[in-house]
Motif scaffolding. Structure first.
Motif, PDB file in Angstrom:
ATOM      1  N   VAL A 190      55.746 -14.274   6.295  1.00 61.51           N
ATOM      2  CA  VAL A 190      57.059 -14.787   5.916  1.00 61.51           C
ATOM      3  C   VAL A 190      57.502 -15.871   6.895  1.00 61.51           C
ATOM      4  O   VAL A 190      57.232 -15.793   8.091  1.00 61.51           O
ATOM      5  CB  VAL A 190      58.134 -13.672   5.875  1.00 61.51           C
ATOM      6  N   LYS A 191      58.164 -16.889   6.365  1.00 58.20           N
ATOM      7  CA  LYS A 191      58.799 -17.916   7.193  1.00 58.20           C
ATOM      8  C   LYS A 191      60.282 -17.564   7.277  1.00 58.20           C
ATOM      9  O   LYS A 191      61.038 -17.763   6.328  1.00 58.20           O
ATOM     10  CB  LYS A 191      58.593 -19.296   6.583  1.00 58.20           C
ATOM     11  N   ILE A 192      60.661 -17.034   8.418  1.00 54.52           N
ATOM     12  CA  ILE A 192      62.007 -16.471   8.571  1.00 54.52           C
ATOM     13  C   ILE A 192      63.087 -17.535   8.372  1.00 54.52           C
ATOM     14  O   ILE A 192      64.172 -17.245   7.871  1.00 54.52           O
ATOM     15  CB  ILE A 192      62.153 -15.793   9.950  1.00 54.52           C
ATOM     16  N   LYS A 193      62.773 -18.774   8.745  1.00 54.22           N
ATOM     17  CA  LYS A 193      63.767 -19.851   8.608  1.00 54.22           C
ATOM     18  C   LYS A 193      64.179 -20.060   7.151  1.00 54.22           C
ATOM     19  O   LYS A 193      65.256 -20.577   6.868  1.00 54.22           O
ATOM     20  CB  LYS A 193      63.214 -21.147   9.182  1.00 54.22           C
ATOM     21  N   GLU A 194      63.307 -19.661   6.221  1.00 48.69           N
ATOM     22  CA  GLU A 194      63.598 -19.841   4.798  1.00 48.69           C
ATOM     23  C   GLU A 194      64.345 -18.643   4.204  1.00 48.69           C
ATOM     24  O   GLU A 194      64.689 -18.654   3.025  1.00 48.69           O
ATOM     25  CB  GLU A 194      62.294 -20.082   4.031  1.00 48.69           C
ATOM     26  N   LEU A 195      64.575 -17.608   5.018  1.00 48.06           N
ATOM     27  CA  LEU A 195      65.243 -16.397   4.537  1.00 48.06           C
ATOM     28  C   LEU A 195      66.708 -16.378   4.952  1.00 48.06           C
ATOM     29  O   LEU A 195      67.094 -16.978   5.960  1.00 48.06           O
ATOM     30  CB  LEU A 195      64.554 -15.149   5.094  1.00 48.06           C
ATOM     31  N   ILE A 248      65.472 -41.549  16.379  1.00 45.92           N
ATOM     32  CA  ILE A 248      64.840 -40.808  15.274  1.00 45.92           C
ATOM     33  C   ILE A 248      63.769 -39.882  15.827  1.00 45.92           C
ATOM     34  O   ILE A 248      62.957 -40.276  16.675  1.00 45.92           O
ATOM     35  CB  ILE A 248      64.218 -41.792  14.259  1.00 45.92           C
ATOM     36  N   CYS A 249      63.762 -38.655  15.357  1.00 44.11           N
ATOM     37  CA  CYS A 249      62.753 -37.673  15.778  1.00 44.11           C
ATOM     38  C   CYS A 249      61.369 -38.158  15.351  1.00 44.11           C
ATOM     39  O   CYS A 249      61.142 -38.477  14.177  1.00 44.11           O
ATOM     40  CB  CYS A 249      63.058 -36.311  15.136  1.00 44.11           C
ATOM     41  N   GLN A 250      60.434 -38.204  16.298  1.00 45.60           N
ATOM     42  CA  GLN A 250      59.100 -38.721  16.015  1.00 45.60           C
ATOM     43  C   GLN A 250      58.277 -37.788  15.124  1.00 45.60           C
ATOM     44  O   GLN A 250      57.355 -38.220  14.444  1.00 45.60           O
ATOM     45  CB  GLN A 250      58.346 -38.969  17.334  1.00 45.60           C
ATOM     46  N   ARG A 251      58.623 -36.501  15.125  1.00 46.39           N
ATOM     47  CA  ARG A 251      57.830 -35.532  14.344  1.00 46.39           C
ATOM     48  C   ARG A 251      58.150 -35.577  12.858  1.00 46.39           C
ATOM     49  O   ARG A 251      57.317 -35.216  12.041  1.00 46.39           O
ATOM     50  CB  ARG A 251      58.057 -34.116  14.882  1.00 46.39           C
ATOM     51  N   CYS A 252      59.375 -35.983  12.502  1.00 43.46           N
ATOM     52  CA  CYS A 252      59.739 -35.989  11.079  1.00 43.46           C
ATOM     53  C   CYS A 252      60.164 -37.382  10.623  1.00 43.46           C
ATOM     54  O   CYS A 252      60.863 -37.534   9.630  1.00 43.46           O
ATOM     55  CB  CYS A 252      60.833 -34.963  10.789  1.00 43.46           C
ATOM     56  N   LYS A 253      59.746 -38.402  11.370  1.00 39.32           N
ATOM     57  CA  LYS A 253      60.087 -39.783  11.047  1.00 39.32           C
ATOM     58  C   LYS A 253      59.414 -40.203   9.743  1.00 39.32           C
ATOM     59  O   LYS A 253      58.228 -39.962   9.547  1.00 39.32           O
ATOM     60  CB  LYS A 253      59.632 -40.684  12.200  1.00 39.32           C
ATOM     61  N   ALA A 254      60.184 -40.803   8.852  1.00 40.65           N
ATOM     62  CA  ALA A 254      59.640 -41.223   7.557  1.00 40.65           C
ATOM     63  C   ALA A 254      60.293 -42.518   7.118  1.00 40.65           C
ATOM     64  O   ALA A 254      61.426 -42.825   7.488  1.00 40.65           O
ATOM     65  CB  ALA A 254      59.879 -40.133   6.508  1.00 40.65           C
ATOM     66  N   GLU A 255      59.570 -43.287   6.327  1.00 39.31           N
ATOM     67  CA  GLU A 255      60.100 -44.552   5.822  1.00 39.31           C
ATOM     68  C   GLU A 255      61.241 -44.309   4.844  1.00 39.31           C
ATOM     69  O   GLU A 255      61.270 -43.298   4.146  1.00 39.31           O
ATOM     70  CB  GLU A 255      58.992 -45.358   5.130  1.00 39.31           C
ATOM     71  N   GLY A 314      64.301 -34.240   9.342  1.00 41.89           N
ATOM     72  CA  GLY A 314      64.779 -32.961   9.874  1.00 41.89           C
ATOM     73  C   GLY A 314      63.639 -31.978   9.988  1.00 41.89           C
ATOM     74  O   GLY A 314      62.916 -31.727   9.006  1.00 41.89           O
ATOM     75  N   CYS A 315      63.440 -31.438  11.175  1.00 44.42           N
ATOM     76  CA  CYS A 315      62.364 -30.463  11.404  1.00 44.42           C
ATOM     77  C   CYS A 315      62.791 -29.508  12.509  1.00 44.42           C
ATOM     78  O   CYS A 315      63.879 -29.640  13.080  1.00 44.42           O
ATOM     79  CB  CYS A 315      61.062 -31.177  11.773  1.00 44.42           C
ATOM     80  N   GLU A 316      61.918 -28.554  12.820  1.00 41.85           N
ATOM     81  CA  GLU A 316      62.243 -27.566  13.857  1.00 41.85           C
ATOM     82  C   GLU A 316      62.418 -28.232  15.213  1.00 41.85           C
ATOM     83  O   GLU A 316      63.248 -27.820  16.019  1.00 41.85           O
ATOM     84  CB  GLU A 316      61.135 -26.507  13.927  1.00 41.85           C
ATOM     85  N   SER A 317      61.617 -29.268  15.483  1.00 40.87           N
ATOM     86  CA  SER A 317      61.664 -29.927  16.778  1.00 40.87           C
ATOM     87  C   SER A 317      63.034 -30.526  17.070  1.00 40.87           C
ATOM     88  O   SER A 317      63.513 -30.483  18.200  1.00 40.87           O
ATOM     89  CB  SER A 317      60.596 -31.021  16.839  1.00 40.87           C
ATOM     90  N   CYS A 318      63.676 -31.090  16.041  1.00 38.45           N
ATOM     91  CA  CYS A 318      64.992 -31.731  16.227  1.00 38.45           C
ATOM     92  C   CYS A 318      66.128 -30.874  15.684  1.00 38.45           C
ATOM     93  O   CYS A 318      67.240 -31.367  15.493  1.00 38.45           O
ATOM     94  CB  CYS A 318      65.004 -33.099  15.560  1.00 38.45           C
ATOM     95  N   LYS A 319      65.842 -29.602  15.417  1.00 37.07           N
ATOM     96  CA  LYS A 319      66.835 -28.666  14.882  1.00 37.07           C
ATOM     97  C   LYS A 319      67.425 -29.185  13.567  1.00 37.07           C
ATOM     98  O   LYS A 319      68.617 -29.029  13.293  1.00 37.07           O
ATOM     99  CB  LYS A 319      67.938 -28.377  15.905  1.00 37.07           C
ATOM    100  N   PHE A 320      66.575 -29.853  12.793  1.00 40.49           N
ATOM    101  CA  PHE A 320      66.916 -30.335  11.444  1.00 40.49           C
ATOM    102  C   PHE A 320      68.044 -31.368  11.439  1.00 40.49           C
ATOM    103  O   PHE A 320      68.750 -31.516  10.458  1.00 40.49           O
ATOM    104  CB  PHE A 320      67.238 -29.156  10.521  1.00 40.49           C
TER     105      PHE A 320
END
Length: 569
Positions: free
Chosen positions: A66-71, A459-466, A494-500
């Motif tokens: 389970v991915k707890i963040k999705e619950l 901008i967070c480098q882990r979730c950076k998108a065009e 938005g990702c876990e690294s940048c707290k979304f």
């Protein structure tokens, strides 16, 4: 765990190209030495990430992952397991159905722990798999920061008795001091500090209200509420007193504001904490500024464009004059000044600063802290500094006519001076000096440059998108619509690294107003800040927003962020 299953798990990881044969052999040797679960061993050795291991382990053991963040976990489910058990065993309850309690664990093969939980909780326990980082984050989110510590205190004392003993009107200083020295209170305060450092917070706010205490962290310039257990309200005075004791403040004085400092070491990092208490209707509010003792100041790390960097490198090498950095509180002015001083700090130069407060200690530089109560102000400190034969001086802030006049006369007598002003833009610095009563010819002759600045989130480098740019902003970006196809801008998803949030870290945007002959003439004529700004733009100055657009085009920040911090531009 039977060796057969261990080998099977290892082989499965090799089949999926997640680890090498050499890596598995190394993990098996470590597993045999420690007796720890092989899955935990390969993660600890850095051979694989938890997120990669768990799906394989779930398939291997036939246990749901389970991915707890999705619950969304219901409060009635959380009540089945105390914060103390959740933290001790690193588990989180996710579902309750009749007599079955589903619990997320990191090691579903730890039969002893599962048996202990069945005994302690009184339910049939069903284990599901989750990553350790997800479980720890969920414990903090649902139970609150330091919840197990507060539970320990509550368990060893009567809640009503504690509340009565520590009520503000009747609390005895010795009682509060005793509890402030309790191991659990010390642990809880340390947990607040540690989590702030993990979250890269710059400030911690502990704020009392009628029926609760809020803890908030300032991260990348914005405030975020931190989940804390509701029982924390019973220990408000003890927590504040613990912080006061660490900062050598008077714990008996609750009617007046107090300021102090704490030096601590967390892991390998030394931190200087600046403490400020403020009496409020419901108790003392505490603000804690976190300053890293290992911070390295470099002009190249400020986020300057190459053209601005060349300008700044040139003016800080001048033998005399004033360089003013302007902007509101929290815009990074002090960091810019320290970077300038670090760049020109040499053995053949005598540098003295007068500040309020001294935020960082700089080697090779003499720093003075003002004390208005005993008569040591910026103005009196400046006069004394001149007797120490300085080459370069920094004045923390020019607030009044006396300080401004002395600063200008110091610059005119052959000293290079750095200082700050609170204005919205660079041109506003000129009118601010004139409003203080400084003669135009003095301001025009002494000041070399006004630098306005703000901080924008990166901008967070882990979730950076065009992202496709909105046609409405193309004009502001200075790009024709037909050329928009060649423009690439970015955003953080938005990702876990940048707290979304889509952002992680900050950088500066700048506005340089050089005092040349044309600007000099306008100052002498006492024209408005807007007229000076228009002339500077004609001469090639770029505004804060224009500098922000350049960083948008470079993919450093977003359009929304630039607009947010330059609304007045």
């Amino acid at each position: 765990m039977p060796i057969k299953k261990t080998i099977l798990l290892g082989e499965r990881l090799i089949q999926k190209n997640l680890i090498s044969r050499q890596g598995l052999d190394r993990a098996l040797r470590e597993h045999e030495r420690t007796g720890r679960f092989l899955g935990a061993t390969v993660v600890n050795l850095g051979l694989i990430k938890e997120e990669e291991l768990c799906p394989v382990l779930s398939e291997h053991l036939k246990i749901p992952y389970v991915k707890i963040k999705e619950l969304i976990i219901a409060p009635s489910v959380l009540e089945k397991v105390s914060a103390k058990y959740a933290c001790h065993y690193k588990i989180i309850p996710v579902k309750f159905d009749k007599a079955d309690l589903t619990i997320a664990v990191t090691d579903p093969l730890d039969i002893k722990t599962l048996d202990d939980l069945r005994l302690f909780l009184g339910y049939e326990v069903v284990a599901v798999l989750a990553t350790e980082s997800d479980i720890i984050e969920a414990i903090r989110k649902y139970y609150g920061l330091g919840a197990e510590t507060i539970e320990e205190i509550i368990d060893t004392s009567d809640k009503a008795e504690v509340a009565a003993r520590l009520a503000l009107p009747t609390a005895k200083v010795e009682d509060i001091e005793d509890l402030a020295g309790d191991a659990s209170i010390i642990k809880f305060v340390n947990q607040i500090f540690m989590q702030a450092v993990k979250d890269s917070a710059t400030d911690i706010h502990i704020e009392p209200y009628e029926d609760e205490i809020k803890v908030r962290y300032r991260i990348d310039g914005l405030l975020y509420d931190i989940s804390v257990p509701p029982n924390i309200k019973y220990f408000q005075s003890a927590i504040v007193s613990r912080i006061k004791i660490m900062a050598n403040l008077d714990i008996a004085e609750r009617r007046l504001p107090q300021d102090g400092r704490i030096k601590i070491k967390l892991w390998t990092e030394e931190l200087d904490l600046r403490i400020s208490t403020l009496p409020t209707q419901f108790g003392e509010s505490v603000d804690i500024r976190l300053l890293s003792g290992s911070m390295i100041y470099s002009l190249k790390n400020l986020g300057l464009l190459n053209s601005d960097l060349k300008i700044l490198e040139g003016i800080i090498k001048k033998p005399h004059g004033i360089i003013f950095v302007t902007g509101p509180t929290g815009s990074g002015k002090t960091t810019t000044l320290y970077a300038c001083l670090s760049r020109i700090n040499r053995k053949d130069k005598k540098i003295i600063t007068i500040e309020d407060p001294i935020e960082y200690q700089l080697k090779g530089i003499t720093q003075i802290q003002i004390h208005p109560r005993i008569g040591l102000s910026f103005a009196t400190g400046l006069r004394s500094m001149l007797r120490h034969d300085p080459d370069i001086m920094m004045v923390g802030e020019v607030r009044d006519f006396e300080t401004a006049e002395i600063t200008i006369r110091v610059a005119l007598t052959g000293h290079l001076v750095f200082s700050t002003l609170h204005t919205n833009d660079a041109a506003g610095g000129i009118t601010r000096l004139l409003d203080m009563g400084i003669e135009p010819y003095l301001a025009a002759s002494s000041v070399e440059c006004f630098i306005a600045q703000r901080l924008v989130r990166v901008i967070c480098q882990r979730c950076k998108a065009e992202k496709k740019p909105d046609k409405r902003i193309l004009k502001d970006l200075g790009i024709r619509e037909k050329d928009s196809g060649r423009l690439t801008i970015y955003e953080g998803k938005g990702c876990e690294s940048c707290k979304f949030t889509g952002y992680r870290g900050r950088t500066g945007i700048y506005e340089f107003l050089l005092i040349n002959e044309d600007i000099h003439e306008l100052i002498l004529r006492r024209v408005s800040a807007n007229q000076i700004k228009r002339k500077a733009l004609e001469l090639g100055m770029h505004t804060l927003r224009m500098d922000g657009w350049e960083k948008v085009k470079k993919g450093t920040t977003t359009i929304d962020e630039v607009i947010r911090v330059t609304e007045e531009d």
